[in-house]
Write a protein that holds these residues in place. Sequence first.
Motif, short mmCIF file in Angstrom:
data_model
loop_
_atom_site.label_atom_id
_atom_site.label_comp_id
_atom_site.label_asym_id
_atom_site.label_seq_id
_atom_site.Cartn_x
_atom_site.Cartn_y
_atom_site.Cartn_z
N PRO A 167 0.76 5.73 -1.66
CA PRO A 167 0.13 6.66 -2.60
C PRO A 167 0.57 6.38 -4.03
O PRO A 167 1.50 5.62 -4.26
CB PRO A 167 0.64 8.03 -2.12
CG PRO A 167 1.86 7.76 -1.35
CD PRO A 167 1.77 6.37 -0.81
N ASN A 168 -0.12 7.01 -4.98
CA ASN A 168 0.26 6.83 -6.38
C ASN A 168 1.66 7.35 -6.61
O ASN A 168 2.05 8.37 -6.09
CB ASN A 168 -0.71 7.60 -7.28
CG ASN A 168 -2.08 6.97 -7.26
OD1 ASN A 168 -2.22 5.76 -7.14
ND2 ASN A 168 -3.10 7.80 -7.35
N VAL A 171 0.82 -1.20 0.00
CA VAL A 171 0.00 0.00 0.00
C VAL A 171 0.86 1.25 0.00
O VAL A 171 1.97 1.27 0.54
CB VAL A 171 -0.96 -0.06 1.21
CG1 VAL A 171 -0.20 0.05 2.52
CG2 VAL A 171 -2.00 1.02 1.13
N HIS A 180 -4.60 1.12 -3.28
CA HIS A 180 -4.61 2.26 -2.38
C HIS A 180 -5.93 2.34 -1.63
O HIS A 180 -6.22 3.33 -1.00
CB HIS A 180 -4.29 3.56 -3.12
CG HIS A 180 -5.10 3.77 -4.36
ND1 HIS A 180 -4.66 3.42 -5.60
CD2 HIS A 180 -6.32 4.28 -4.52
CE1 HIS A 180 -5.58 3.72 -6.49
NE2 HIS A 180 -6.60 4.25 -5.86
#
Lengths: 131, 293, 328
Positions: free
Chosen positions: B37-38, B35, B187
């Motif tokens: 963020p982009n 996991v 995410h």
Amino acid sequence: MIEFHLDGGSGLSPYQQLVRQVRHALRLGLLHEGDQLPKVKDVVAALAINPNTVLKAYRELEHDGLVAARPGVGTFVTATLGGGGSLAALGPLRQDLRRWLGKARRAGLDEESIEALFLSTFRSAAREDIA
Amino acid sequence: MTALRAQSLGKKYKRRWALTGCTLDVPAGHVTGLVGPNGAGKSTLLNLAAGMLRPTTGTIEVCGGVPGSGPAQLAKVGFVAQNTPVYAGLTVDEHLRLGAHLNPSWDDALARRRVAGLGLDTAQQAGKLSGGQRAQLALTLGIAKRPELLLLDEPVAALDPLARRDFLADLMETVAEHGLSVVLSSHLVSDLERVCDHLIVLVESQVRITGEVEGLLATHHRLSGSRRDLDTLPADQHVVSASHTDRQTTVLVRTEAPILDPGWTVGRLTLEDLVLAYMSNPTAARPALEVLR
Amino acid sequence: MTWLTWRQFRIPALAVYAALAAVGVVLAITGPDLVGRTEFTGDAESLYTGTMLAMYLLPAVLGVFWGVPMVTRELETGTHNLVWNQTVTRGRWLAVKLGTGALAAALAAGLLSLAVGWWASPIDTMASAQPENALWTRISPALFGARGIAPIGYAVFALVLGVAVGILLRRTVAAMAVTLVVFAAVQLLVPVLVRPYVLPATEEAVTITGENITRITGNQAGVIESIDVAEPSGAWVLTNETVDPSGAAVSPLPDAVQGCMPAPGEGLPDRQTVVGCLTQLSDLGYQQRLEYHPADDFWPLQWIETAFFLALSALLARFCFRRLRHLS
């Protein structure tokens, strides 16, 4: 065959919830000796949870002597909880509870506060039990 | 048994490091959530593990072998890339034939059973399937080759909640049946909470924390109490995030030891809280990376 | 892998072979008409030009429509993530696809060339017998690349070139354009820079007589720049120039013969007179030097050129395999 569900707001981890639901079912007489618990594969397909979670719950129940795993077949109930013994205790417990409720109201608690007090104490006590 | 082992793994694209100093030990037989963020490097890590990319620095070992190093290694690892690519011009049936022709360890009965169970029309062209159906087809191709490890790159990102649930339930059933190891990136932390028992948090190209979910939740606590200086905290409590008002301090710590200070109110964290704390504090003071078991 | 290759390749392959079959039918129908003729004008000429064009275009088409999409299509749709994660290495994947494509290309070019060769044999016979029809000889640069086995080399080269450019640029349309440009450039440069020198040319020193001068070239000022003598029939002539006694080429011709041409305004030149006048060159020790590849050189040149292009293809293929490992 019992069906499991998960409650996101209960504050308990998924495996703890499964353990409680089995114990609850045993107490209420929904599960008898010799009944089979749902297969891991089926629980997981219904709830979309990790198989290890279910395995952990079943292992704990086995550790508590309530169920036994038969390799290749499934997990089966080997003992019951409470049953007749607890029925006798229900009457006095109910009376104690009424007395406590009376005390709480006289102390000025409204319905919501009584419920909140009961639930938070109940939950923290439960956690202490299992931890 | 290790599904994935990385040592100081790094990948550089032109000028940017997509992944740096990544050291991981992912055990087999678990579902590991990746996991972050982009742009944090999740896809890069999965592509490196599948052998689609080559490392710039460091090493990576998957199921005991070097990724992409030949048919034997390729057979051990299944990879479903982002956007679940399929051949738009080939039918569902032809995709299964593709799998059968290209994989010696292909389990055709399993593939056909899955496709039938999912209600996919085998004569339908893959380009005309819905997003959820395409994802399921791609997953079928990944599973039916009977790999030891399955890598999924944001498999449910484009799916509606029902399709997401079905996909994950289906994946878990397969894990239960075949003892597969899975690493899946997302995410959406709420999905991961139910499904993963192992976690890797990746932020800004670096691994922030990794370990067993139970262990992580047991060793991270939210402490709130009267305002105080963070230096007063004992050395074995590592601060992940902290916020202060004029009267109150709330701090998220990681510690193995019990919290003894009665001035703190100790709160439980959900996995989402934990991940968010690490994601929003990229420069949080952290000691040398530890793997918590 | 062969199943997948065929499944993906079947439409482009069938399209090309169907077109070739159509051309074949046309050739089969018109072929018998040509036998025994010594003059090929009108329809026959247009048809011949058409088939020559088709022969030149075929490799380009194969490179652009078979070669380029082989890799770029997978990259653009993301299916490389799917197929390169099956239990087949990238190397084997490319080997099967490239090998199949190359074989299909060689076969297509070979079959078409065979058909055209059969159809045009009356034309070839005529061209090798009559030196005036130099344009029709198959060894001439305009026709060489469209006859014999050279198209096989071109087709394989164009295909591998398409794949290589596709791997380099990763975008279909851009790769198609670049492949076309590079292929055309190679096709234009090889006949000029490479082909003349791969075999030694036959050299001849010819005495300039009244009978063998075929062309006189002058500029606008009335100065004679050069003359040509008769060339052997069916040959590819590289040089047809006047040389002085020491062997150096001369252009324009020496002053001694400049008077042979009437100055502008003095009336039309009479051929007999001019030619007779120019034979003075022989008396002065000048000769005409001819450098050419005779008609018999056709097949040796074809083999060498085909081998050259196949070797280039092999080098490009090696590049493809190495570069493929680093694609993602």
